[in-house]
Motif scaffolding. Structure first.
Motif, PDB file in Angstrom:
ATOM      1  N   THR A   1       0.847  -1.193   0.000  1.00 32.96           N
ATOM      2  CA  THR A   1       0.000   0.000   0.000  1.00 32.96           C
ATOM      3  C   THR A   1       0.881   1.240   0.000  1.00 32.96           C
ATOM      4  O   THR A   1       1.864   1.319   0.750  1.00 32.96           O
ATOM      5  CB  THR A   1      -0.922   0.010   1.227  1.00 32.96           C
ATOM      6  N   LYS A   2       0.488   2.220  -0.839  1.00 33.98           N
ATOM      7  CA  LYS A   2       1.280   3.453  -0.929  1.00 33.98           C
ATOM      8  C   LYS A   2       1.110   4.340   0.297  1.00 33.98           C
ATOM      9  O   LYS A   2       2.038   5.064   0.678  1.00 33.98           O
ATOM     10  CB  LYS A   2       0.824   4.280  -2.140  1.00 33.98           C
ATOM     11  N   GLY A   3      -0.061   4.322   0.882  1.00 33.68           N
ATOM     12  CA  GLY A   3      -0.372   5.322   1.882  1.00 33.68           C
ATOM     13  C   GLY A   3      -0.873   6.589   1.210  1.00 33.68           C
ATOM     14  O   GLY A   3      -0.954   6.671  -0.017  1.00 33.68           O
ATOM     15  N   ASP A   4      -1.173   7.591   2.006  1.00 36.19           N
ATOM     16  CA  ASP A   4      -1.782   8.810   1.473  1.00 36.19           C
ATOM     17  C   ASP A   4      -0.777   9.901   1.123  1.00 36.19           C
ATOM     18  O   ASP A   4      -1.146  10.960   0.638  1.00 36.19           O
ATOM     19  CB  ASP A   4      -2.808   9.359   2.475  1.00 36.19           C
ATOM     20  N   VAL A   5       0.503   9.663   1.379  1.00 29.34           N
ATOM     21  CA  VAL A   5       1.541  10.665   1.099  1.00 29.34           C
ATOM     22  C   VAL A   5       2.642  10.011   0.274  1.00 29.34           C
ATOM     23  O   VAL A   5       3.124   8.929   0.616  1.00 29.34           O
ATOM     24  CB  VAL A   5       2.143  11.235   2.407  1.00 29.34           C
ATOM     25  N   ILE A   6       3.023  10.656  -0.831  1.00 27.03           N
ATOM     26  CA  ILE A   6       4.107  10.117  -1.661  1.00 27.03           C
ATOM     27  C   ILE A   6       5.465  10.579  -1.149  1.00 27.03           C
ATOM     28  O   ILE A   6       6.406   9.784  -1.035  1.00 27.03           O
ATOM     29  CB  ILE A   6       3.929  10.544  -3.134  1.00 27.03           C
ATOM     30  N   LEU A   7       5.587  11.852  -0.820  1.00 20.11           N
ATOM     31  CA  LEU A   7       6.855  12.412  -0.336  1.00 20.11           C
ATOM     32  C   LEU A   7       6.531  13.454   0.714  1.00 20.11           C
ATOM     33  O   LEU A   7       5.800  14.413   0.452  1.00 20.11           O
ATOM     34  CB  LEU A   7       7.640  13.042  -1.494  1.00 20.11           C
ATOM     35  N   ASN A   8       7.068  13.283   1.927  1.00 22.76           N
ATOM     36  CA  ASN A   8       6.773  14.229   2.989  1.00 22.76           C
ATOM     37  C   ASN A   8       7.498  15.557   2.754  1.00 22.76           C
ATOM     38  O   ASN A   8       8.567  15.593   2.133  1.00 22.76           O
ATOM     39  CB  ASN A   8       7.168  13.649   4.352  1.00 22.76           C
ATOM     40  N   PRO A   9       6.955  16.675   3.214  1.00 24.63           N
ATOM     41  CA  PRO A   9       7.648  17.963   3.072  1.00 24.63           C
ATOM     42  C   PRO A   9       8.990  17.918   3.821  1.00 24.63           C
ATOM     43  O   PRO A   9       9.087  17.353   4.909  1.00 24.63           O
ATOM     44  CB  PRO A   9       6.685  18.956   3.725  1.00 24.63           C
ATOM     45  N   TYR A  10      10.000  18.499   3.227  1.00 25.15           N
ATOM     46  CA  TYR A  10      11.323  18.470   3.868  1.00 25.15           C
ATOM     47  C   TYR A  10      12.128  19.695   3.457  1.00 25.15           C
ATOM     48  O   TYR A  10      11.910  20.265   2.396  1.00 25.15           O
ATOM     49  CB  TYR A  10      12.082  17.206   3.488  1.00 25.15           C
ATOM     50  N   LYS A  11      13.026  20.093   4.334  1.00 25.66           N
ATOM     51  CA  LYS A  11      13.943  21.190   4.032  1.00 25.66           C
ATOM     52  C   LYS A  11      15.322  20.668   3.669  1.00 25.66           C
ATOM     53  O   LYS A  11      16.034  21.271   2.876  1.00 25.66           O
ATOM     54  CB  LYS A  11      14.031  22.137   5.229  1.00 25.66           C
ATOM     55  N   GLU A  12      15.715  19.564   4.266  1.00 26.77           N
ATOM     56  CA  GLU A  12      17.009  18.958   3.983  1.00 26.77           C
ATOM     57  C   GLU A  12      16.776  17.559   3.433  1.00 26.77           C
ATOM     58  O   GLU A  12      15.897  16.825   3.908  1.00 26.77           O
ATOM     59  CB  GLU A  12      17.874  18.897   5.243  1.00 26.77           C
ATOM     60  N   ILE A  13      17.571  17.167   2.460  1.00 31.27           N
ATOM     61  CA  ILE A  13      17.348  15.900   1.771  1.00 31.27           C
ATOM     62  C   ILE A  13      17.426  14.706   2.717  1.00 31.27           C
ATOM     63  O   ILE A  13      16.747  13.694   2.524  1.00 31.27           O
ATOM     64  CB  ILE A  13      18.341  15.749   0.596  1.00 31.27           C
ATOM     65  N   MET A  14      18.223  14.811   3.769  1.00 33.24           N
ATOM     66  CA  MET A  14      18.343  13.695   4.712  1.00 33.24           C
ATOM     67  C   MET A  14      17.033  13.428   5.446  1.00 33.24           C
ATOM     68  O   MET A  14      16.823  12.351   5.997  1.00 33.24           O
ATOM     69  CB  MET A  14      19.462  13.982   5.713  1.00 33.24           C
ATOM     70  N   ASN A  15      16.152  14.413   5.479  1.00 29.49           N
ATOM     71  CA  ASN A  15      14.881  14.247   6.177  1.00 29.49           C
ATOM     72  C   ASN A  15      13.741  13.853   5.245  1.00 29.49           C
ATOM     73  O   ASN A  15      12.598  13.721   5.685  1.00 29.49           O
ATOM     74  CB  ASN A  15      14.518  15.543   6.905  1.00 29.49           C
ATOM     75  N   ALA A  16      14.044  13.695   3.964  1.00 26.87           N
ATOM     76  CA  ALA A  16      13.008  13.315   3.005  1.00 26.87           C
ATOM     77  C   ALA A  16      12.622  11.849   3.201  1.00 26.87           C
ATOM     78  O   ALA A  16      13.484  10.989   3.386  1.00 26.87           O
ATOM     79  CB  ALA A  16      13.509  13.546   1.580  1.00 26.87           C
ATOM     80  N   LYS A  17      11.332  11.583   3.137  1.00 27.82           N
ATOM     81  CA  LYS A  17      10.846  10.202   3.223  1.00 27.82           C
ATOM     82  C   LYS A  17       9.783   9.989   2.156  1.00 27.82           C
ATOM     83  O   LYS A  17       8.790  10.710   2.115  1.00 27.82           O
ATOM     84  CB  LYS A  17      10.263   9.900   4.605  1.00 27.82           C
ATOM     85  N   PHE A  18      10.019   8.994   1.312  1.00 24.71           N
ATOM     86  CA  PHE A  18       9.024   8.606   0.328  1.00 24.71           C
ATOM     87  C   PHE A  18       8.028   7.637   0.961  1.00 24.71           C
ATOM     88  O   PHE A  18       8.395   6.820   1.814  1.00 24.71           O
ATOM     89  CB  PHE A  18       9.692   7.943  -0.873  1.00 24.71           C
ATOM     90  N   PHE A  19       6.787   7.737   0.548  1.00 20.05           N
ATOM     91  CA  PHE A  19       5.717   6.839   0.999  1.00 20.05           C
ATOM     92  C   PHE A  19       5.810   6.585   2.511  1.00 20.05           C
ATOM     93  O   PHE A  19       5.907   5.433   2.961  1.00 20.05           O
ATOM     94  CB  PHE A  19       5.794   5.512   0.244  1.00 20.05           C
ATOM     95  N   PRO A  20       5.784   7.656   3.320  1.00 23.90           N
ATOM     96  CA  PRO A  20       6.009   7.484   4.765  1.00 23.90           C
ATOM     97  C   PRO A  20       4.959   6.613   5.454  1.00 23.90           C
ATOM     98  O   PRO A  20       5.232   6.056   6.527  1.00 23.90           O
ATOM     99  CB  PRO A  20       5.959   8.926   5.297  1.00 23.90           C
ATOM    100  N   ASN A  21       3.787   6.474   4.845  1.00 18.88           N
ATOM    101  CA  ASN A  21       2.745   5.626   5.427  1.00 18.88           C
ATOM    102  C   ASN A  21       2.548   4.335   4.629  1.00 18.88           C
ATOM    103  O   ASN A  21       1.604   3.578   4.890  1.00 18.88           O
ATOM    104  CB  ASN A  21       1.420   6.398   5.494  1.00 18.88           C
ATOM    105  N   GLY A  22       3.415   4.091   3.672  1.00 20.03           N
ATOM    106  CA  GLY A  22       3.298   2.900   2.843  1.00 20.03           C
ATOM    107  C   GLY A  22       3.732   1.645   3.583  1.00 20.03           C
ATOM    108  O   GLY A  22       4.548   1.694   4.503  1.00 20.03           O
ATOM    109  N   GLU A  23       3.187   0.498   3.168  1.00 14.96           N
ATOM    110  CA  GLU A  23       3.571  -0.790   3.748  1.00 14.96           C
ATOM    111  C   GLU A  23       3.876  -1.760   2.621  1.00 14.96           C
ATOM    112  O   GLU A  23       3.155  -1.819   1.609  1.00 14.96           O
ATOM    113  CB  GLU A  23       2.441  -1.339   4.630  1.00 14.96           C
ATOM    114  N   ILE A  24       4.932  -2.525   2.818  1.00 18.38           N
ATOM    115  CA  ILE A  24       5.446  -3.321   1.708  1.00 18.38           C
ATOM    116  C   ILE A  24       6.291  -4.462   2.256  1.00 18.38           C
ATOM    117  O   ILE A  24       6.795  -4.401   3.390  1.00 18.38           O
ATOM    118  CB  ILE A  24       6.294  -2.402   0.777  1.00 18.38           C
ATOM    119  N   ASN A  25       6.440  -5.525   1.466  1.00 17.20           N
ATOM    120  CA  ASN A  25       7.366  -6.607   1.827  1.00 17.20           C
ATOM    121  C   ASN A  25       8.204  -6.948   0.599  1.00 17.20           C
ATOM    122  O   ASN A  25       7.668  -7.188  -0.482  1.00 17.20           O
ATOM    123  CB  ASN A  25       6.622  -7.850   2.317  1.00 17.20           C
TER     124      ASN A  25
END
Length: 461
Positions: A178-202
């Motif tokens: 599941t992707k979740g409802d967010v593709i990429l969370n807002p971020y100021k620095e690239i190290m804090n970027a998270k793709f699909f922060p609510n996604g679940e996968i195996n």
């Protein structure tokens, strides 16, 4: 190039400046027989619809160490014909690209490549990719994204519309999860970027979800023994090992390590571990005890996998002592599982009560449906390591979702890997390219594993 019969041609003679006219004529006949008999279809009816191909009457080998340079289109047609088995559909325009190791993608039309450059199959790691109108890349963007004037325009869109690109690719690649409802969370620095922060996968669920009707794994050892593992065998082996690991208490987030060669057993171990949501880390047995200990001791693994040994330069080298020393030196290790590579039965008494043979470890279980523990997209999947040239090797964590999507994107859009293709990368399990190669299973490719530490002159897969 896979089954390319050009492997049978003596390239040393072709490259020799002392080749006489008689040898040149013989080589020309060999090459032209190959092109006509092996590459060209037996009749026009076998040609993909809309394919208009005109090959030159002859290909001339000269004494200046190269083939005579042909017109760009002729070279492109030959490369195209080498991939006829995939039955590419017709299209309105064909655009070819070639990727060579250490080089950026370059258009044939803008290059001065000779035919020798294009067709030489004996250069280690040479990778020929024809990216053209019927490639996976085009099937991805034409229906789902839109028409672009050229590759650069597509690339520009992918990096300026990041969220849209990765969301579209998730759907295109038919990712299970599941992707979740967010593709990429807002971020100021690239190290804090998270793709699909609510996604679940195996990871394993996606790797073992292929419609490939050929072998899952083709395995070669140094001695020339070739074995195949079917997709059913791979699935069943993962099922048995997963059940055994869960009985041993392995769960989401636990670390499992291997000092292992590139073999089917290692692939099974990785998939079983990841199916639980645990974290895999490996190094090559030729690292030796100290280098392996520098890495494995940092991550506190619950389980250690190792082969009974490996082959090198015609000799069998035992891995049991290293396994025993690691087991006694890393207190977190609760079980050391030894799989057969050199011998089916081997004395592992030196490992002590924590040691167990692979077959004994899974013996009490029967094949069941694999339970896939879906985890957060950004949870860890692999722990890899830096080289250790400036102190202890540094741990490098790779996420479940990031690894899977990036590998699938590279395999499908950039390498045009399709179902039933064969994928081999000459690598040990101490290098990230082994992990990259295993993920090729998720695109339906057959993984070709080779245990030797030096590249063979010829490997017929």
């Amino acid at each position: 190039i896979g089954h390319c019969p050009l492997l049978s041609i003596d390239h040393n003679n072709i490259k020799s400046s002392s080749v006489d006219a008689e040898n040149i004529a013989s080589m020309n006949n060999t090459l032209n027989s190959y092109l006509v008999g092996q590459i060209l279809p037996s009749s026009a009816n076998d040609m993909p619809s809309g394919f208009d191909v005109t090959l030159p009457e002859s290909i001339v080998v000269t004494t200046d160490d190269t083939f005579t340079t042909l017109a760009d289109d002729s070279i492109l047609q030959i490369i195209c014909l080498m991939k006829l088995a995939s039955k590419y559909p017709s299209s309105d325009h064909i655009s070819f690209l070639i990727t060579l190791t250490g080089s950026s993608i370059a258009s044939f039309r803008d290059s001065s490549l000779t035919l020798m450059d294009a067709l030489h199959p004996c250069t280690p790691f040479a990778l020929l990719n024809a990216v053209y109108s019927s490639s996976i890349l085009r099937s991805f963007y034409r229906p789902t994204v839109g028409k672009f004037d050229d590759y650069d325009a597509l690339w520009d869109w992918s990096v300026t519309n990041i969220e849209n690109f990765w969301s579209v690719f998730w759907d295109y690649a038919k990712i299970k999860g599941t992707k979740g409802d967010v593709i990429l969370n807002p971020y100021k620095e690239i190290m804090n970027a998270k793709f699909f922060p609510n996604g679940e996968i195996n990871y394993a669920e996606n790797v073992l979800n292929s419609p490939n009707n050929g072998p899952a794994i083709i395995f070669h050892d140094e001695g020339g023994i070739r074995t195949e593992w079917s997709w059913k065998e791979l699935h069943n082996s993962v099922s048995l090992l997963q059940q055994s690991l869960r009985k041993s208490g392995v769960q989401k987030g636990d670390r499992v390590a291997g000092i292992v060669p590139n073999s089917p057993y290692t692939i099974v171990a990785l998939l079983a571990v990841s199916s639980i949501g645990a974290v895999w880390s490996s190094c090559s047995p030729d690292f030796g005890l100290n280098a392996a200990l520098d890495r494995i001791s940092q991550i506190g693994p619950k389980i250690l996998f190792c082969a009974d040994g490996y082959q090198y330069n015609g000799k069998e080298i035992s891995n049991i002592k290293v396994a025993a020393d690691l087991t006694s030196s890393v207190p977190s290790i609760e079980k050391t599982i030894v799989f057969p590579l050199n011998h089916k039965d081997v004395d592992i008494s030196s490992i002590g009560e924590k040691g167990i043979l692979w077959n004994d470890y899974i013996a009490s279980f029967t094949v069941q449906e694999i339970f896939y523990e879906r985890v957060n997209f950004n949870d860890p999947l692999f722990i890899m390591f830096s080289s250790g040239t400036t102190g202890l090797p540094k741990c490098i964590v790779h996420s479940v979702g990031g690894t899977l999507l990036q590998h699938l994107k590279e395999h499908q859009l950039q390498s045009d890997i399709k179902i039933n293709d064969k994928l081999m990368y000459f690598t040990t399990c101490g290098w990230m390219m082994w992990n990259w190669m295993v993920t090729g299973l998720a695109s339906g490719a057959t993984s070709v594993s080779y245990t030797h530490l030096t590249l063979p002159t010829i490997l017929l897969v």
